[in-house]
Write an enzyme that holds these catalytic residues in place. Structure first.
Site, short mmCIF file in Angstrom:
data_model
loop_
_atom_site.label_atom_id
_atom_site.label_comp_id
_atom_site.label_asym_id
_atom_site.label_seq_id
_atom_site.Cartn_x
_atom_site.Cartn_y
_atom_site.Cartn_z
N GLN A 161 -4.93 -1.72 9.61
CA GLN A 161 -4.75 -3.05 9.01
C GLN A 161 -5.33 -4.13 9.92
OE1 GLN A 161 -3.55 -3.62 5.91
NE2 GLN A 161 -3.79 -5.83 6.13
N LYS A 218 0.85 -1.20 0.00
CA LYS A 218 0.00 0.00 0.00
C LYS A 218 0.88 1.25 0.00
CE LYS A 218 -3.70 -2.49 2.28
NZ LYS A 218 -4.21 -3.00 3.54
N ASP A 257 -11.46 2.22 4.14
CA ASP A 257 -11.77 0.79 4.11
C ASP A 257 -13.28 0.56 4.01
OD1 ASP A 257 -9.94 -1.24 4.12
OD2 ASP A 257 -9.48 -1.08 6.26
N1 GUN Z 1 -6.59 -7.19 5.92
C1 GUN Z 1 -6.80 -7.90 4.78
N2 GUN Z 1 -7.49 -7.17 3.89
C2 GUN Z 1 -7.73 -5.97 4.47
C3 GUN Z 1 -8.40 -4.78 4.04
O1 GUN Z 1 -8.94 -4.68 2.94
N3 GUN Z 1 -8.43 -3.76 4.94
C4 GUN Z 1 -7.87 -3.87 6.18
N4 GUN Z 1 -7.97 -2.82 7.00
N5 GUN Z 1 -7.24 -4.94 6.60
C5 GUN Z 1 -7.17 -5.99 5.75
#
Ligand code: GUN
Length: 291
Positions: free
Chosen positions: A103, A59, A126
């Protein structure tokens, strides 16, 4: 009846993601040329889960590549819920930050729902805050979870009709299955959500015109789960060791299913890259709304 010797259309998420990222990058360059503030994304990572670390690094790398201002806040695995919420509130009030992503998964001593509720819903890139999920389920414009959004973009890009079509989503997570069901309903699809307690899941799966698997089990879906000429979307990213080499495979046994389906997303190179691209798109959307 199993089709023999046909090749399915490969739904190339990487290519589409590059296109999306390129468009965002152009928009950011335009902002820079006008000396405007650029969009900012903050990612909060608790602990050192290797998979989470890889996602967070990807990211950050993508943000930088397309010109989004990026911050990563790494907190110790034993950080308290209160401390984590304090960090979230700092970011809520930070004028350079338009998007905040915590995350997941978080360590067991922290309740993710409590933390997510503290996010400013306008920075919730998100799309997991109850405000955004509520809007999504009532069909209003909002920040939408990135993976389901990426899947919808793939379906749109390849002009895959959804109206009246039977879609089966395997997996009922808040991150993927449930929001995806809302998006598919919004496009007039008929939606079945199947999950670990579904009886005769293989036969339910076989009724799908579009089958979407978000389970997290390597090669679970075999050709016997797939209707002839179905479209298959594989959300799984599962690490496996084959001949001593670590690699990512999907929920779908690609080699087994490819002769049955009409189209399929590969792993890697399918849904995964679109998830990151949609995070960047959501950050730009939040920026435009908040600026
Ligand atoms: N862990 C795995 N996929 C995601 C996601 O799309 N967002 C977040 N915050 N954590 C994740």
């Amino acid at each position: 009846m199993t089709k023999v010797n046909s090749t399915p259309l490969i739904l190339n998420g990487r290519h589409l993601a590059d296109e999306v990222l390129n468009n965002i990058s152009n928009e950011i360059n335009l902002l820079k040329s006008k000396n405007k503030r650029i969009p900012g994304l903050a990612v909060v990572l608790v602990g050192d889960n290797p998979a989470s670390l890889t996602y967070v690094n990807n990211k950050e790398k993508t943000s930088k590549k397309i010109g989004i201002y990026s911050e990563v806040h790494k907190l110790a695995v034993n950080v308290s819920e209160t401390e984590l919420i304090k960090q979230v509130k700092l970011l809520n009030n930070n004028k350079n930050i338009d998007g905040i992503l915590v995350q997941l998964p978080l360590p067991a001593h922290i309740k993710s729902d409590k933390v997510i509720e503290q996010l400013d819903p306008n920075k919730d890139v998100d799309g997991l805050h109850p405000y955004n999920l509520g809007k999504l389920f009532s069909g209003q414009d909002c920040l939408v979870p990135c993976t389901p959004l990426g899947i919808m973009e793939i379906l749109k890009h390849y002009s895959i009709n959804l109206s009246g079509i039977h879609t089966v989503v395997i997996g009922r997570s808040t991150l993927v299955g449930k929001p995806l069901a809302a998006l598919l309903l919004g496009k007039n699809a008929t939606v079945t959500i199947a999950h670990s307690k579904t009886e005769n899941i293989e036969s339910v799966s076989r009724t799908a015109d579009i089958l979407i698997s978000a389970v997290g089990k390597a090669k679970l879906i075999k050709s016997s789960w797939v209707k002839n000429d179905a479209i298959v979307i594989d959300v799984g990213i599962n690490k496996v060791y084959e001949n001593g080499i670590s690699k990512s495979v999907g929920d779908v046994d690609f080699e087994n299913v490819k002769s049955v389906c009409k189209a399929i997303t590969p792993v890697p190179g399918g849904v995964g890259p679109m998830t990151i691209a949609m995070l960047m798109a959501n950050t730009l959307k939040a920026y435009k709304k908040n600026d």
